[in-house]
Every structure is written in C-alpha cells, then in structure tokens.
Design an enzyme around this catalytic site. Structure first.
Site, mmCIF file in Angstrom:
data_model
loop_
_atom_site.group_PDB
_atom_site.id
_atom_site.type_symbol
_atom_site.label_atom_id
_atom_site.label_comp_id
_atom_site.label_asym_id
_atom_site.label_seq_id
_atom_site.Cartn_x
_atom_site.Cartn_y
_atom_site.Cartn_z
ATOM 1 N N HIS A 148 20.917 41.942 27.337
ATOM 2 C CA HIS A 148 19.785 42.210 26.454
ATOM 3 C C HIS A 148 18.540 42.643 27.230
ATOM 4 O O HIS A 148 17.459 42.763 26.672
ATOM 5 C CB HIS A 148 19.499 40.927 25.645
ATOM 6 C CG HIS A 148 18.629 41.112 24.455
ATOM 7 N ND1 HIS A 148 17.389 40.523 24.338
ATOM 8 C CD2 HIS A 148 18.808 41.826 23.323
ATOM 9 C CE1 HIS A 148 16.850 40.837 23.181
ATOM 10 N NE2 HIS A 148 17.681 41.626 22.536
ATOM 11 N N LYS A 150 15.836 44.940 29.224
ATOM 12 C CA LYS A 150 15.301 46.304 29.156
ATOM 13 C C LYS A 150 14.466 46.515 30.406
ATOM 14 O O LYS A 150 13.296 46.124 30.458
ATOM 15 C CB LYS A 150 14.437 46.509 27.912
ATOM 16 C CG LYS A 150 15.178 46.309 26.586
ATOM 17 C CD LYS A 150 14.945 44.932 26.051
ATOM 18 C CE LYS A 150 15.612 44.751 24.697
ATOM 19 N NZ LYS A 150 15.570 43.361 24.254
ATOM 20 N N ASP A 155 11.553 55.378 41.265
ATOM 21 C CA ASP A 155 11.292 55.541 42.703
ATOM 22 C C ASP A 155 11.094 54.213 43.420
ATOM 23 O O ASP A 155 10.501 54.173 44.508
ATOM 24 C CB ASP A 155 10.074 56.449 42.940
ATOM 25 C CG ASP A 155 10.353 57.901 42.564
ATOM 26 O OD1 ASP A 155 11.538 58.297 42.569
ATOM 27 O OD2 ASP A 155 9.390 58.632 42.274
ATOM 28 N N HIS A 320 8.404 42.173 16.719
ATOM 29 C CA HIS A 320 9.537 42.047 17.637
ATOM 30 C C HIS A 320 9.101 41.453 18.982
ATOM 31 O O HIS A 320 9.844 41.495 19.958
ATOM 32 C CB HIS A 320 10.167 43.434 17.850
ATOM 33 C CG HIS A 320 11.525 43.414 18.471
ATOM 34 N ND1 HIS A 320 11.765 43.910 19.740
ATOM 35 C CD2 HIS A 320 12.723 42.973 18.009
ATOM 36 C CE1 HIS A 320 13.054 43.783 20.035
ATOM 37 N NE2 HIS A 320 13.664 43.216 19.005
ATOM 38 N N LYS A 322 8.150 39.070 22.169
ATOM 39 C CA LYS A 322 8.781 37.921 22.826
ATOM 40 C C LYS A 322 7.751 37.360 23.798
ATOM 41 O O LYS A 322 7.640 37.823 24.940
ATOM 42 C CB LYS A 322 10.037 38.347 23.596
ATOM 43 C CG LYS A 322 11.141 38.961 22.710
ATOM 44 C CD LYS A 322 11.198 40.436 22.932
ATOM 45 C CE LYS A 322 12.443 41.081 22.382
ATOM 46 N NZ LYS A 322 12.928 40.703 21.093
ATOM 47 N N ASP A 327 -1.576 27.034 27.092
ATOM 48 C CA ASP A 327 -2.921 26.608 27.539
ATOM 49 C C ASP A 327 -3.774 27.739 28.115
ATOM 50 O O ASP A 327 -4.680 27.474 28.922
ATOM 51 C CB ASP A 327 -2.799 25.510 28.607
ATOM 52 C CG ASP A 327 -2.198 24.228 28.064
ATOM 53 O OD1 ASP A 327 -2.248 24.019 26.842
ATOM 54 O OD2 ASP A 327 -1.669 23.451 28.879
#
Length: 402
Positions: A148, A150, A155, A320, A322, A327
């Site tokens: 999952h 990405k 370079d 979407h 994540k 704190d």
C-alpha cells in the site's frame, strides 16, 4: 442421481469455506515469521506538504521531466483513465530519453492495468513489475497482503510519500469523490536515501535484483530543516508505533483517516487517553468511498464519543488523509490508514515529523479539515435504522479485510 450434483457442489463449497480461515491463519503465521523490523534513524530534510492533487501532480510531473539519471516509482493504484495515460506517457518519454525508469505497482490495487499497457511500457524501456502477486500455498492470505506504499524517488535526491495514487479521482475528476482531500509530502535532503532503500528493498523481494547497496542510487545529500524519521511496516509493527504515540500523549490527539477500524489494543489506548483527560479528535469522511467501511467504525465511535472523544465528518469532498498529531510535538503522515488492514496486512510507509515549524504548517491544514467538518453525535448513531444495523453486523464480521 439427481442429488449427486447439488450434494457435490455443497461439499465443494463447504470445503472452500473451511479452507479460507486455515489458509489465512497459516499465511499470517508464515508472514510474521519472515518479517524483519526495518529501522531508520532520525534525519533532517526539507518537507513540503500537499493537500491538493492537482498541485501535487503538477510538481511531481515537472520533477520527473527534469530527471537526469533515474526515476523510481511505487504506487498502490495506477488506474486506467486519461490521467493515468498521461502519467504513463511521461514515464515512457523519460525512458526513451535514456533515463532509468522503474515502475512497481501492487497487483491487486492496480488490476486495471492491461497486459497490452504493460507490454507497451516495457517496449519503451520502462522496468515494470507487479509486487505482491497472489501465490501458493497461502493464496487467500496473499490476496489480502498488499503493498500500500506510495513512494517516488527522482535521481536519489527528491522523494514523495503520502496518500495519493494515480487516477482521475486524485485530481478531482471523479463525479462523487470530488474534491479529494489528502496529505502527501515532497522530501528533499538526507531522508530521501531511506525512501530509496525501501523502494529498492521492495524491488529486490519482488524481482530478485538487489541494488540496495548500489552507490549510484544514493548520492550525497544535504541536511534540511525538518527532523523526521521514516517508519516502514509490513503488517506487523504499525500497531506498536501507533500505540506508543497514543500512550505518549499528554494533552491532545488528532487522527485523520478515511477508515477507522482500530485494533483492540489501539481502541483500549484511546479510551485510556480519554480517561486521563486527553482531548481526542477523529476526522473521517462524511461520505465513504467503499461499502461498509463507515458502518465498521460506528461501534467504536459510540464508545469513544460517550467517553468524550470528538468525531468529525469531513463534508467538503472525500477525506483520504492519513495523519496522527500528538500534542503538537509529533506528527505522523504516510500511507497507513487507522484500520486493521493497514495494521495487520498491508506494507506501509509512514513518516514521524518532530520539527515545530513543519508541524505548525500541518496544523493549518488540519484546521481547514475541522472547519469543513460536522460532528458525529451519539444521537445520530442511536437513530433506529434496521438497514444500518444489518450493515454494521456484516462490517463487524469482515472488518479485518475492509
């Protein structure tokens, strides 16, 4: 004689249903036995946050066009639409110009890629592979264990990591999921070498080609302003990371996720934090992108809201993101959702950010998320709804796979 066929079919179905949990149990056991915890030290890089797909991909495509030596890209999803064609055409153009281009995608997430498209990529010089192909002897389990991540590295100097994939929905061209709200990072500086290592490690475990210590992919890199640490997980160690973050909190926790299906450990940790007076805000989409994922979260939300948590539903498009903020001192952004699939099945890549200035920029985006959300209340979850009750029951049963 007339009963032979239906009885045979019934026996086959029963054997199949009995085989699934056995396959999953043995596959999980084998998975755990072979996973190695990867540790990266804290690094200092410059990090730019993108929350809009059009802006992200405009920059991403420009950096690919400017690549001089190698472009390494791993996505969970590369779809089959106009935007995907534009992306793949760019990669073909770079490969034809002499730049090394590697594209690795998850076999299940990118199932829309046709054999014709893949052959065309290879003909143009792109080194293409599917990662996480379903395989024996644990076919059912291997179908669930997905890459999952990405990750993109250009370079060996510029890295990208976050929640965006390649498809029209990610640039606000989906009829129902627009605008798409997500968090993605552009990283320049010494931390890019860790992204490169994870990509090459995944490539090695998929293809057998080992470039993990090939110096041409690891140029000397300067330090940046933002102290951070990459945390790759493979369906085993993410719960520990999240649990340590939650239990370390002293005053406030903000969680942004499209799917909220915590493990029992994390659910207990959140309740314990609430009992100590810690403020907890959870941001989720108002409208889901998959069936049952919303209903799977309700049984947790009823308890957490009663305990004092605030649950917000983002209403300005699809959410979407994540992200976990502790704190205002530690912020986690990456590819992992706050659900059991990310915790116990998926291969994920997250980044812990410790820099105050960088976190302040992220907080501005979180304020936007909260300003464009509405509270989910106990009253709303208590309204009699037989269909929802049925969906919740089904979702509870299959929650590890949602």
């Amino acid at each position: 004689m007339d009963l032979i066929i239906p009885v045979t079919v019934g026996i086959i179905i029963l054997c199949f249903l009995a085989w699934l949990p056995i396959d999953f149990y043995l596959g999980r056991k084998s998975h755990i036995n072979h996973v190695v915890d990867k540790y990266f030290p804290k690094r200092s890089s410059d990090i730019q946050i993108y929350t809009n797909g059009r802006a992200l991909f405009q920059d991403f495509f420009k950096e690919i066009k400017d690549a001089k030596a190698h472009v390494h890209i791993l996505f969970y999803i590369v779809s089959n639409d106009r935007f995907s064609e534009e992306f793949l055409q760019l990669l073909k153009t770079k490969a034809q110009s002499g730049v090394e281009v590697r594209l690795m995608v998850d076999r299940i997430g990118s199932h829309r890629l046709s054999r014709k498209t893949i052959n065309d990529l290879k003909t143009h010089g792109i080194r293409f592979i599917f990662t996480h192909m379903p395989k024996w002897p644990y076919l059912f389990y291997s179908l669930q264990e997905r890459n999952h991540r990405k990750i993109s590295i250009i370079d060996g100097k510029i890295g990208y990591l976050g929640g965006y994939n390649i498809g029209k929905e990610y640039i606000d061209q989906h009829p129902k999921l627009t605008p798409w709200r997500d968090y993605h990072m552009k990283i320049t500086g010494e931390g890019v070498r860790d992204l490169q290592y994870v990509f090459l490690d995944d490539w090695f475990h998929t293809s057998g080609k080992d470039d993990r210590r090939n110096e041409k992919y690891f140029p000397s890199l300067p330090k940046g302003e933002c102290v951070h640490q990459f945390v790759p997980t493979e369906g085993v160690f993410l719960q520990k990371t999240f649990s340590e973050l939650i239990t370390a909190a002293k005053s406030r926790i903000i969680i942004g996720t499209p799917y909220f299906v915590p493990s029992q450990q994390l659910f207990t940790d959140l309740r314990a934090a609430l009992s100590k007076g810690i403020d907890i805000t959870i941001i989720v989409p108002k409208h889901p992108d998959h069936p049952l994922v919303q209903e799977a979260s309700y049984r947790y939300f009823r308890v957490l809201i009663k305990d004092g948590a605030r649950v917000l539903q983002f209403k300005k498009g699809f959410y979407h993101s994540k992200i976990v903020l502790i704190d205002d001192k530690i912020c986690d952004i990456g590819t992992a959702n706050f659900d059991r699939r990310s915790l116990f099945l998926n291969h994920e890549m997250n980044c812990l950010i410790f820099n105050r200035a960088c976190i302040e920029n992220i907080k501005k985006e979180l304020r936007y998320d909260m300003q464009h959300s509405t509270p989910l209340t106990l009253e709303m979850l208590s309204i009699s709804n037989p269909l929802r009750k049925i969906k919740e029951s089904i979702a509870s049963t299959i929650s590890p796979f949602l």
